[in-house]
Design a protein around this motif. Structure first.
Motif, PDB file in Angstrom:
ATOM      1  N   THR A   1      -5.879 -53.516   6.691  1.00 28.77           N
ATOM      2  CA  THR A   1      -6.645 -52.451   6.043  1.00 28.77           C
ATOM      3  C   THR A   1      -6.010 -51.095   6.319  1.00 28.77           C
ATOM      4  O   THR A   1      -5.465 -50.852   7.389  1.00 28.77           O
ATOM      5  CB  THR A   1      -8.095 -52.462   6.562  1.00 28.77           C
ATOM      6  N   GLY A   2      -6.124 -50.203   5.341  1.00 28.48           N
ATOM      7  CA  GLY A   2      -5.621 -48.838   5.477  1.00 28.48           C
ATOM      8  C   GLY A   2      -5.378 -48.227   4.120  1.00 28.48           C
ATOM      9  O   GLY A   2      -5.493 -48.899   3.080  1.00 28.48           O
TER      10      GLY A   2
ATOM     11  N   SER B   1      -7.516 -52.605   1.229  1.00 29.14           N
ATOM     12  CA  SER B   1      -7.122 -53.713   2.095  1.00 29.14           C
ATOM     13  C   SER B   1      -6.472 -54.777   1.228  1.00 29.14           C
ATOM     14  O   SER B   1      -6.712 -54.849   0.018  1.00 29.14           O
ATOM     15  CB  SER B   1      -8.325 -54.286   2.847  1.00 29.14           C
TER      16      SER B   1
ATOM     17  N   SER C   1       8.301 -51.829   5.719  1.00 34.42           N
ATOM     18  CA  SER C   1       7.578 -51.629   4.453  1.00 34.42           C
ATOM     19  C   SER C   1       8.446 -52.019   3.268  1.00 34.42           C
ATOM     20  O   SER C   1       7.990 -52.705   2.340  1.00 34.42           O
ATOM     21  CB  SER C   1       7.144 -50.164   4.305  1.00 34.42           C
TER      22      SER C   1
ATOM     23  N   THR D   1       2.037 -50.713  -1.685  1.00 35.32           N
ATOM     24  CA  THR D   1       0.858 -50.484  -0.858  1.00 35.32           C
ATOM     25  C   THR D   1       0.667 -51.584   0.172  1.00 35.32           C
ATOM     26  O   THR D   1       0.486 -51.312   1.366  1.00 35.32           O
ATOM     27  CB  THR D   1      -0.406 -50.364  -1.726  1.00 35.32           C
ATOM     28  N   GLU D   2       0.695 -52.855  -0.275  1.00 39.38           N
ATOM     29  CA  GLU D   2       0.511 -53.920   0.707  1.00 39.38           C
ATOM     30  C   GLU D   2       1.668 -54.005   1.687  1.00 39.38           C
ATOM     31  O   GLU D   2       1.481 -54.352   2.858  1.00 39.38           O
ATOM     32  CB  GLU D   2       0.264 -55.274   0.031  1.00 39.38           C
TER      33      GLU D   2
ATOM     34  N   LEU E   1       0.808 -51.443   4.295  1.00 41.24           N
ATOM     35  CA  LEU E   1      -0.317 -51.867   5.127  1.00 41.24           C
ATOM     36  C   LEU E   1       0.105 -52.878   6.182  1.00 41.24           C
ATOM     37  O   LEU E   1      -0.219 -52.731   7.365  1.00 41.24           O
ATOM     38  CB  LEU E   1      -1.409 -52.495   4.255  1.00 41.24           C
ATOM     39  N   TYR E   2       0.807 -53.911   5.746  1.00 39.51           N
ATOM     40  CA  TYR E   2       1.199 -54.964   6.680  1.00 39.51           C
ATOM     41  C   TYR E   2       2.286 -54.487   7.632  1.00 39.51           C
ATOM     42  O   TYR E   2       2.320 -54.882   8.796  1.00 39.51           O
ATOM     43  CB  TYR E   2       1.610 -56.228   5.925  1.00 39.51           C
TER      44      TYR E   2
ATOM     45  N   SER F   1       2.493 -51.440   8.764  1.00 41.62           N
ATOM     46  CA  SER F   1       1.791 -50.607   9.739  1.00 41.62           C
ATOM     47  C   SER F   1       1.149 -51.455  10.826  1.00 41.62           C
ATOM     48  O   SER F   1       1.258 -51.153  12.020  1.00 41.62           O
ATOM     49  CB  SER F   1       0.722 -49.765   9.023  1.00 41.62           C
TER      50      SER F   1
ATOM     51  N   SER G   1      -0.771 -49.148  13.603  1.00 41.19           N
ATOM     52  CA  SER G   1      -2.198 -48.941  13.321  1.00 41.19           C
ATOM     53  C   SER G   1      -3.105 -49.714  14.263  1.00 41.19           C
ATOM     54  O   SER G   1      -4.266 -49.973  13.957  1.00 41.19           O
ATOM     55  CB  SER G   1      -2.507 -49.327  11.869  1.00 41.19           C
TER      56      SER G   1
ATOM     57  N   ASN H   1      -5.389 -53.929  13.866  1.00 44.07           N
ATOM     58  CA  ASN H   1      -5.638 -53.856  12.426  1.00 44.07           C
ATOM     59  C   ASN H   1      -5.704 -55.221  11.764  1.00 44.07           C
ATOM     60  O   ASN H   1      -6.572 -55.476  10.939  1.00 44.07           O
ATOM     61  CB  ASN H   1      -4.548 -53.007  11.756  1.00 44.07           C
TER      62      ASN H   1
END
Length: 316
Positions: free
Chosen positions: A56-57, A61, A90, A176-177, A180-181, A183, A189, A192
């Motif tokens: 999530t972030g 999510s 990323s 985006t994903e 998130l992953y 991070s 993060s 998470n």
């Protein structure tokens, strides 16, 4: 008379057509909605259920199946081990999802193979090497770090420079994903990543899980940034799951909190594969047995040292 009959026939035909048109339009509309929903579920995963992990972030999510998140963890672990910036992970994750949906597949366009769909004919390695996820991930990063400004450049454009795909804008769909992953799995993060899993089935021995730590973080082990040893669960874990026989894999990370969270989330990501029942670090704990709202985040636990991650591996 004949003319009137023809007009009545045409009128009835138009009426039937109108009545048929409405249901047909509705069928097509619902089919489109169902098709769109299927595509969305394929792309983003179904609602929360057993056998998935979520990060999530950024106001959203994303949920992946456990096989995909395990590969995402490996890709991120290699970046952490090489001390590359989170941006590298990323880019790699966005690329691998576009190329293979984060699966180590043995087929592809022409001679493309593996997580990144690398081609032996283009110098990425032999077929056997490319099918080794650690080798293929390192090959990707070897190419990535040679691109000037990759740390701040557009993720899609950098990925395209590495891959030279026939679909040069496709990586953007997964930025985006990927972020998130990356991070979560590079430790940026904190607590998470969470997974909702079935009960433990076939298990891997704690010694094998320790071997996986050493295989995916070889530079960190060699340099002393981390080390892994086995201990009794009762003496190492801040709380032991009731009725669960388990051995504690204690992963020392010193005072490197970011590395600690990278390893902790990595262990959760591999929990389905390794028979992990609990992961704890810095007073936070992920527990495989939790369900409902409790399973949606890491809980709190008394104790939990700042210098090591405790991974409880089921004894079967």
């Amino acid at each position: 008379m004949a003319a009137r009959a023809r007009r009545r026939t045409r009128s009835r035909t138009r009426s039937v057509a109108r009545h048929l048109a409405v249901p047909l339009v509705m069928v097509l509309l619902f089919a489109g909605i169902a098709g769109g929903s299927f595509v969305a579920l394929q792309r983003y995963g179904s609602p929360a259920h057993e056998g998935t992990c979520v990060a999530t972030g950024l106001g959203t999510s994303h949920r992946y199946t456990t096989d995909r998140v395990s590969n995402a963890a490996l890709i991120s672990a290699v970046a952490v081990d090489r001390e590359l910036p989170p941006r590298a992970a990323s880019i790699a994750l966005a690329t691998a999802y576009q190329e293979s949906q984060l699966q180590n597949i043995d087929y592809g366009d022409r001679d493309s193979l593996g997580l990144f769909q690398q081609r032996p004919s283009q110098g990425w390695g032999t077929q056997e090497q490319i099918q080794d996820p650690i080798f293929s991930t390192n090959s990707f990063y070897d190419a990535l770090v040679r691109i000037p400004g990759y740390r701040s450049a557009d993720i899609n454009d950098v990925a395209q420079q590495v891959q030279r795909s026939g679909h040069p804008e496709a990586y953007r769909d997964h930025e985006t994903e990927g972020r998130l992953y990356a991070s979560a799995l590079t430790g940026q993060s904190g607590a998470n990543l969470v997974c909702t899993l079935d009960g433990v089935g076939a298990t891997v021995s704690p010694e094998q899980v320790r071997g996986e730590v050493e295989r995916q973080f070889p530079r960190a082990v060699e340099s002393g940034r981390l080390s892994a040893g086995l201990s009794a669960a009762s003496s190492a874990a801040p709380r032991r799951p009731e009725g669960a026989g388990a051995t504690a894999l204690v992963i020392e990370v010193g005072d490197d909190e970011t590395l600690g969270w990278a390893v902790a989330n990595w262990a959760v990501a591999r929990a389905a594969e390794d028979g992990v029942v609990q992961v704890s670090y810095q007073g936070r704990v992920w527990d495989r047995a939790l369900r409902g709202e409790e399973a949606e985040h890491w809980g709190m636990a008394d104790g939990g040292a700042a210098d090591h991650v405790v991974v409880l591996v089921s004894e079967g």
